[in-house]
Write a protein that holds these residues in place. Structure first.
Motif, mmCIF file in Angstrom:
data_model
loop_
_atom_site.group_PDB
_atom_site.id
_atom_site.type_symbol
_atom_site.label_atom_id
_atom_site.label_comp_id
_atom_site.label_asym_id
_atom_site.label_seq_id
_atom_site.Cartn_x
_atom_site.Cartn_y
_atom_site.Cartn_z
ATOM 1 N N GLU A 6 -4.420 2.040 15.428
ATOM 2 C CA GLU A 6 -4.980 2.226 14.825
ATOM 3 C C GLU A 6 -4.271 3.154 14.626
ATOM 4 N N THR A 26 3.255 2.122 2.307
ATOM 5 C CA THR A 26 3.552 2.100 3.956
ATOM 6 C C THR A 26 5.121 1.849 3.960
ATOM 7 N N GLN A 62 -9.321 3.007 4.248
ATOM 8 C CA GLN A 62 -9.099 1.473 4.952
ATOM 9 C C GLN A 62 -7.584 1.406 5.822
ATOM 10 N N PHE A 64 -5.281 2.080 9.290
ATOM 11 C CA PHE A 64 -4.062 0.664 9.387
ATOM 12 C C PHE A 64 -3.510 0.195 10.880
ATOM 13 N N ARG A 65 -3.886 -0.926 10.881
ATOM 14 C CA ARG A 65 -3.208 -1.029 12.195
ATOM 15 C C ARG A 65 -2.739 -2.661 12.831
ATOM 16 N N VAL A 74 2.784 5.781 7.471
ATOM 17 C CA VAL A 74 2.025 4.773 6.909
ATOM 18 C C VAL A 74 0.880 6.073 6.161
ATOM 19 N N TYR A 106 2.700 -9.538 7.001
ATOM 20 C CA TYR A 106 2.084 -8.442 6.582
ATOM 21 C C TYR A 106 1.392 -9.201 4.960
ATOM 22 N N ASN A 121 -5.050 6.761 4.275
ATOM 23 C CA ASN A 121 -6.040 6.124 3.356
ATOM 24 C C ASN A 121 -7.075 6.106 4.470
ATOM 25 N N PHE A 179 -3.498 -5.678 -0.067
ATOM 26 C CA PHE A 179 -4.628 -5.139 1.588
ATOM 27 C C PHE A 179 -6.402 -5.117 0.552
ATOM 28 N N VAL A 209 -9.516 -2.882 6.890
ATOM 29 C CA VAL A 209 -8.705 -3.155 7.499
ATOM 30 C C VAL A 209 -6.706 -3.151 7.478
ATOM 31 N N ARG A 210 -5.781 -2.801 6.776
ATOM 32 C CA ARG A 210 -4.841 -2.795 6.694
ATOM 33 C C ARG A 210 -3.634 -2.964 7.986
ATOM 34 N N ASP A 232 0.827 -0.955 -0.137
ATOM 35 C CA ASP A 232 0.080 -0.211 -0.197
ATOM 36 C C ASP A 232 0.648 1.332 0.315
#
Length: 389
Positions: free
Chosen positions: A252, A200, A239, A241-242, A233, A212, A236, A216, A220-221, A198
């Motif tokens: 999060e 990141t 979506q 990111f966690r 990060v 990972y 987005n 994605f 949730v990523r 993505d």
């Protein structure tokens, strides 16, 4: 001579090579009757003195002494060869000489070895321990492992996805149609950087990992980490990111920069926010961080730290160790991971409180110089860093 008195003067003459025939009979008879003499302090003291003298000038044996001893032995042997009347064993002169020589040698040789071990302790040459480097292992979904420090260029080619590895950085370009999981792991003494599908960017510190997906596709990523990682990060809003911190906490985010330190040998898990906004979860508690704040999870639960030292929290990513009133064990825990050494504390070793900066590109000996200047004593044996009293 008194029956049980140690004949120190006669033994010294024997060691010097000046013992007469009658004196030798007295000495050897005494040794036979007192076998425990080998363990006496007086015997050990004289052997020590004789051993020491053998390494100094003048020589331990006086001039001509060796020849005189040999002559006496040869004369005794010749006399024995012509004898026709058998004598009791301990009345045969050459046997007495030889047996006594064997007895003294039996005492002296182990003692000499013991003394040699005392005097000549072998100290292994110091080994130069260099700083950590860009080293990591990539584990694919099928279990295949790729050593990234020796494999470069395009290392994974799948429909829609190319993974390149160059100059300590792993770069995912595109995404697979079906979601698979990869794991990037750094050893002690290693670090690595990765750009996820993505966009990141993640920096992994030594002895850390990140798991990972290759795409994605969920709401949730989500990624999982152990050890320490710094994130930038990709934004987005649709979506989030966690980050799952080894099952112990989660972070999060939408789009932000933050650091997570979750080493198991540290006393807390620390999430430090550089930019953006994150929510840290731990059990039933959660806290939202603003830039410049930190969440710490320890035995007493989740705590908000309002004003952490931001430079210190991300110093590793920028090429240094930074400490503020840190105890020696805390300092050396970080250094041990980076230099891949085991720290051993001898009883009575000193503790200090250290504030300052140490560059991570120094070798271990150079890095320790600043601590040595504060009175901490070390020695390095192989991959062990030993802290001495």
């Amino acid at each position: 001579m008194e029956p049980n008195k140690f004949p120190a003067d006669l033994l010294q003459k024997y060691l010097d090579g000046t013992l007469t025939g009658p004196e030798s009979e007295v000495l050897f008879a005494w040794l036979k009757e007192n076998p425990a003499a080998a363990d006496s302090e007086a015997m050990e003291s004289m052997l020590q003195a004789s051993y020491d003298a053998s390494f100094a000038e003048p020589a331990a044996l006086l001039p001509g002494a060796t020849q005189r001893i040999l002559d006496r032995l040869m004369v005794s042997v010749a006399a024995e060869d012509t004898a026709v009347v058998p004598l009791p064993l301990w009345r045969r002169t050459w046997v007495r000489y030889a047996a006594a020589a064997v007895l003294v040698a039996a005492i002296a040789i182990p003692a000499a070895r013991m003394l040699t071990s005392r005097k000549k302790t072998v100290v292994p040459p110091p080994v130069a321990i260099t700083s950590g480097t860009n080293r990591a292992v990539l584990k694919l979904a099928n279990g295949k492992e790729i050593m990234l420090d020796s494999t470069h260029g395009s290392i994974v080619q799948e429909p829609g996805l190319t993974v390149r590895n160059d100059s300590g950085r792993l770069n995912y370009q595109g995404a697979t149609a079906a979601m698979e999981y990869h794991t990037l792991t750094t050893p002690r003494g290693g670090q690595y950087r990765i750009t996820l599908p993505d966009g990141t960017a993640v920096w992994l510190n030594a002895a850390s990992s990140i798991t990972y997906p290759t795409a994605f596709t969920e709401k949730v990523r989500a990624v999982i980490i152990t050890g320490e990682a710094y994130f930038e990060v990709a934004a987005n809003a649709r979506q989030p990111f966690r980050v799952d911190v080894d099952g112990k906490a989660s972070v999060e985010v939408l789009g932000t920069q933050f650091n997570v330190n979750a080493y198991t040998d540290e006393n807390s898990i620390r999430t430090t926010l550089v930019d953006g906004s994150v929510r840290v979860h731990h059990r039933q508690a959660s806290v939202v961080l603003k830039p410049g704040q930190q969440a710490a999870i320890a035995a007493n639960g989740l705590q908000l730290v309002e004003h952490p030292d931001m430079e210190m929290a991300v110093a590793w990513k920028n090429g240094s160790f930074q400490f503020d009133h840190a105890h020696l064990k805390e300092v050396l825990r970080q250094m041990a991971r980076w230099y891949d050494v085991t720290v051993v504390y001898e009883p009575g070793s000193a503790d200090i409180v250290f504030s300052g900066e140490i560059k991570r590109d120094l070798d271990l000996t150079q890095a320790l110089t600043v601590l040595q200047s504060m009175g901490v004593r070390f020695r390095i044996e192989g991959k062990q860093l030993i802290v001495m009293p």
